[in-house]
Write an enzyme that holds these catalytic residues in place. Structure first.
Site, mmCIF file in Angstrom:
data_model
loop_
_atom_site.group_PDB
_atom_site.id
_atom_site.type_symbol
_atom_site.label_atom_id
_atom_site.label_comp_id
_atom_site.label_asym_id
_atom_site.label_seq_id
_atom_site.Cartn_x
_atom_site.Cartn_y
_atom_site.Cartn_z
ATOM 1 C CB ILE A 1 4.009 5.737 -3.634
ATOM 2 C CG1 ILE A 1 2.525 6.081 -3.521
ATOM 3 C CG2 ILE A 1 4.607 6.118 -4.976
ATOM 4 C CD1 ILE A 1 1.681 5.840 -4.721
ATOM 5 C CG LEU A 2 7.632 0.439 -4.763
ATOM 6 C CD1 LEU A 2 7.848 -0.511 -5.950
ATOM 7 C CD2 LEU A 2 8.381 -0.053 -3.546
ATOM 8 C CG HIS B 1 -5.324 -1.973 -9.718
ATOM 9 N ND1 HIS B 1 -5.095 -1.151 -8.624
ATOM 10 C CD2 HIS B 1 -6.456 -1.516 -10.308
ATOM 11 C CE1 HIS B 1 -6.054 -0.242 -8.574
ATOM 12 N NE2 HIS B 1 -6.885 -0.434 -9.578
ATOM 13 C CG MET C 1 -1.908 -1.169 1.243
ATOM 14 S SD MET C 1 -2.886 -1.322 -0.264
ATOM 15 C CE MET C 1 -4.061 -0.011 -0.003
ATOM 16 C CG ASN D 1 0.426 -3.511 -8.189
ATOM 17 O OD1 ASN D 1 0.376 -4.118 -7.118
ATOM 18 N ND2 ASN D 1 -0.429 -2.543 -8.482
HETATM 19 C C1 GRF Z 1 -5.596 -7.381 -3.752
HETATM 20 O O1 GRF Z 1 -6.972 -7.343 -3.978
HETATM 21 C C2 GRF Z 1 -4.853 -6.614 -4.800
HETATM 22 O O2 GRF Z 1 -5.555 -6.469 -5.969
HETATM 23 C C3 GRF Z 1 -4.654 -5.257 -4.190
HETATM 24 O O3 GRF Z 1 -4.556 -5.486 -2.808
HETATM 25 C C4 GRF Z 1 -5.227 -6.694 -2.458
HETATM 26 C C5 GRF Z 1 -4.296 -7.483 -1.615
HETATM 27 O O4 GRF Z 1 -4.894 -8.598 -1.035
HETATM 28 N N1 GRF Z 1 -3.525 -4.611 -4.776
HETATM 29 P P1 GRF Z 1 -4.004 -9.666 -0.277
HETATM 30 O O5 GRF Z 1 -3.183 -8.910 0.767
HETATM 31 O O6 GRF Z 1 -3.146 -10.353 -1.277
HETATM 32 O O7 GRF Z 1 -4.978 -10.599 0.397
#
Ligand code: GRF
Length: 187
Positions: free
Chosen positions: A90-91, A107, A88, A105
């Protein structure tokens, strides 16, 4: 099969990490998870690395010393692919540059639609008939790198945020591993 080393970045639950670890145990899967990096020491997903005896680090990549620690670790382990899985933060730009073409990534939307956070509520408000997930390369712009693979889900008229999240995450688990196989088949 000679597997390439990967690093998975997480911040939370880590169910994508869990699936990647599980698939990496398969002889034909082209990567192994060498290390997990989390910005959050309370991330539930760290339990999966502990359970499978995979090393992990808690790092704040906005701190210079911790950036250096991350870079050294990734070099030392000859990390070929960095998989962001619910990371969560930003790199830092320099980090993205140093690993150009090696950071991917997942998404929870059909990019380029719904970049950023709160995708499920925005999709439902828009009355779209379909949504899904996207695996993409990471570049300096949020959720904007080249798309590797997408999977679609149909949105029912009874859909709510929770049901849509579950539906899309089921697709994510497949999409992430398929994308990795796709990338590695070129090497
Ligand atoms: C996923 O739904 C992904 O799309 C988003 O963050 C969520 C991470 O879920 N980037 P988890 O931590 O892998 O359960």
């Amino acid at each position: 099969m000679v597997k390439k080393n990967s690093c998975v970045f997480i911040s939370g639950t880590g169910t994508n990490l869990k699936t990647l670890i599980k698939n990496s145990k398969n002889y034909n899967f082209p990567i192994n998870v060498s290390i997990v990096i989390s910005n959050n020491k309370k991330a539930k997903g760290l339990n999966f690395s502990k359970m499978h005896k995979i090393d992990f680090l808690i790092l704040n990549l906005n701190n210079r010393l911790e950036q250096e620690k991350a870079l050294l670790e990734l070099k030392k382990r000859k990390i070929f692919l960095i998989c962001l899985a619910g990371y969560m933060k930003i790199l830092p730009k320099f980090f993205i540059k140093s690993f150009k073409g090696k950071i991917i990534n997942i998404h929870p939307s059909l990019l380029p639609k719904y970049k950023g956070l709160n995708t499920f509520s925005r999709v439902l408000k828009s009355k779209d008939k379909f949504s899904g997930c996207t695996v993409h390369y990471v570049n300096e712009k949020l959720d904007s790198g080249k798309i590797i693979l997408q999977k679609k889900v149909e949105i029912s008229n009874k859909e709510n945020e929770q049901s849509l999240k579950i539906k899309i995450q089921q697709k994510e688990y497949k999409a992430y591993s398929e994308a990795i196989i796709k990338i590695l088949s070129n090497f």
